[in-house]
Design an enzyme around this catalytic site. Structure first.
Site, mmCIF file in Angstrom:
data_model
loop_
_atom_site.group_PDB
_atom_site.id
_atom_site.type_symbol
_atom_site.label_atom_id
_atom_site.label_comp_id
_atom_site.label_asym_id
_atom_site.label_seq_id
_atom_site.Cartn_x
_atom_site.Cartn_y
_atom_site.Cartn_z
ATOM 1 N N SER A 186 31.322 55.681 41.150
ATOM 2 C CA SER A 186 30.226 55.805 41.984
ATOM 3 C C SER A 186 29.750 54.344 42.258
ATOM 4 C CB SER A 186 29.063 56.769 41.589
ATOM 5 O OG SER A 186 28.123 57.042 42.514
ATOM 6 N N GLU A 314 32.466 65.926 46.494
ATOM 7 C CA GLU A 314 31.773 64.671 46.051
ATOM 8 C C GLU A 314 30.166 65.036 46.264
ATOM 9 O OE1 GLU A 314 32.242 62.077 44.528
ATOM 10 O OE2 GLU A 314 34.195 61.452 44.551
ATOM 11 N N HIS A 405 31.101 65.377 41.968
ATOM 12 C CA HIS A 405 30.847 63.927 41.767
ATOM 13 C C HIS A 405 30.336 63.590 40.084
ATOM 14 C CE1 HIS A 405 29.910 59.632 42.913
ATOM 15 N NE2 HIS A 405 28.696 59.950 42.153
#
Length: 527
Positions: A186, A314, A405
């Protein structure tokens, strides 16, 4: 029982602790506290100390907004001290084994998280055969806001200082300074992608792993507009002179106020208002000369091997859970701003005719923010003459979150609790029996990459070879072909202040032209 380890660093001796077959040294300063006259400046090396310094506890988190669910230890240590720039080392062998080094950069939207987060524990990865390093770095306004009179990207400059510390010291912990892999997820992956093309990071690592790369890198004008709004909440301007005496808590409160207002700034700031954070690396022409995609495409990182990828779902933790029921209007607005020009909105509708508004909303967010930026980073590295390996995580352990995610990080680091998997109310059949195997597979292949080759073919435009992690991993063409086709002519680059809105509603300056599309696989007609 072995005694607690003592290791000599360039600043002095540190004393860690053994946990079974791994030695751990926590909270080692790699730079001076960035406070007082050093606030908003580039990091400076930590001074030497006499005697032996205990390295038994993680350093305090950088200033950040705490959230419900943060661990008690994390919350208790926030604002407890100002020595935020520390790192931690896990090693299975202090005896000069010259093991590969894995340097972890946490995510958190460039505004939160810390290396003391138990999800980022490096012990399991170290036991598998690496020296693992994690680090704290400046966040939010302190680390990423554009402040007049200060260098941009101070948080990434902190990361560079930690990588320099690794070069100077990691051999004493059994690591090989010539075999350093930097990896992050990320915002950590966004930092890794920036490090690939930053002159000040040259020579500090040999390989890079970028997990879920955000497609947001700000121009100075965009970053300055956001910083000006944050400072205005305090009746100030975004300059060193006016912010240097502001307590960190005040800047955090101002940031939080702006985050709640971000949707109202969409016409002024563009699609970055659809993200959960007002911060991203700033393409300033100095610390970060270019955004990663054009720089990689022109060969800036051809000497660094890259492993990059994303999870299938995600946006799942940010979308449905945050918005609840998604209306058709919300989906249309997301398509208008995020789908690629000139006809991305039509392309999504045609490609996913049976998708609900919530599904369309999730897809375009996931594609714009992380899935397509990650894919295009592999394509850019290949186009620039470098080697890239691509992956996608499709395995999930519960039906609600899917392959969401950050799940890939928990699997690589081995911190996904099997009991949590078993107890989840929406647990998928067979997931409890699969989690250990998937985790070990990913961890093994990350380590294989750190020493040379992950075990599947590099990415190229002909085969689009992708490692797909499921209950049984497989290698084949990139799975998200429908989205790839929609985005094949898009050129990821620096986000700018919108000049005017055209086509699907994107600004010309936000979505640059497609001068490099052919080199990135934009061949033939769009399907």
């Amino acid at each position: 029982m072995d005694s607690d380890p003592e290791v000599r660093t360039t600043a002095g001796y540190v004393r860690g602790r053994r946990a079974g077959d791994v030695a751990i040294c926590r909270g080692i300063p790699y730079a001076m506290p960035p406070v007082g006259e050093r606030r908003f400046k580039a990091p400076r090396p930590s001074p030497r100390w006499d005697g032996v310094r205990d390295a038994l506890e993680f350093g305090p988190p950088a200033p950040q907004v705490m959230r419900d669910g943060d661990t008690p230890a994390w919350a208790a240590r926030a604002f407890a001290a100002d020595d935020w720039l520390t790192l931690n080392v896990w090693t299975p062998d202090l005896g000069g084994a010259r093991l590969p080094v894995m340097a972890w950069i946490h995510g958190g939207g460039y505004q939160r998280d810390t290396s003391l987060n138990p999800h980022w524990d490096g012990a399991t990865l170290a036991r598998a055969g690496a020296v693992v390093v994690s680090m704290n770095y400046r966040l939010g306004v302190e680390g990423f806001a554009h402040v007049a009179g200060a260098p941009d990207n101070r948080g990434i400059l902190d990361q560079i200082a930690a990588l320099q510390w690794i070069q100077e010291n990691i051999a004493a912990f059994g690591g090989d300074p010539g075999t350093v892999t930097v990896f992050g997820e990320s915002a950590g992956a966004g930092s890794v992608a920036a490090l690939l093309v930053m002159p000040r990071a040259a020579g500090l690592f040999r390989r890079a792993i970028a997990q879920s790369v955000p497609g947001t890198y700000f121009s100075i004008r965009l970053a300055a507009a956001i910083s000006a709004q944050i400072a205005a909440e305090l009746g100030a301007r975004a300059t060193v002179e006016e912010l240097a005496d502001m307590p960190p808590r005040a800047l955090l409160d101002a940031t939080r106020a702006v985050v709640t207002k971000m949707p109202a700034f969409v016409d002024s700031w563009g699609p970055m208002t659809f993200t959960p954070t007002p911060f991203s690396p700033v393409v300033d022409g100095d610390v970060l000369p270019q955004s990663p995609w054009p720089a990689l495409m022109h060969g800036e990182a051809r000497g660094i091997e890259l492993l990059v990828g994303h999870t299938r779902d995600e946006w799942r933790p940010f979308g449905a859970n945050r918005l609840g029921q998604v209306s058709e209007q919300q989906a249309a607005v997301a398509l208008k701003w995020l789908a690629p020009a000139p006809d991305g909105e039509r392309a999504y509708r045609a490609a996913y005719p049976d998708a609900t508004p919530a599904q369309i909303h999730e897809l375009v967010h996931a594609d714009w923010l992380m899935r397509m930026p990650s894919l295009h980073l592999a394509e850019a590295q290949h186009a620039g003459g470098g080697s890239a390996w691509l992956y996608e995580l499709c395995w999930a352990f519960n039906a609600e979150d899917g392959a969401s995610h950050a799940l890939d990080v928990l699997l690589v680091l081995g911190t996904l609790d099997p009991d949590l998997v078993r107890r989840h109310p929406a647990v998928l059949p067979n997931a409890p029996g699969q989690v250990g195997r998937v985790s070990e597979q990913m961890r093994t292949e990350w380590l294989d990459f750190a020493t040379g080759h992950p075990g599947w073919p590099p990415y190229d435009q002909a085969t689009r070879s992708t490692r797909v992690y499921n209950a049984e991993p497989a290698t084949g063409p990139y799975p998200e072909e429908t989205s790839r086709q929609i985005w094949r002519y898009h050129h990821f680059d620096t986000l700018e202040l919108p000049a005017r809105r055209t086509g699907a509603g994107m600004a010309d300056s936000v979505q640059p032209g497609n001068r490099d599309a052919d080199r990135l696989g934009g061949l033939g007609t769009r399907g």
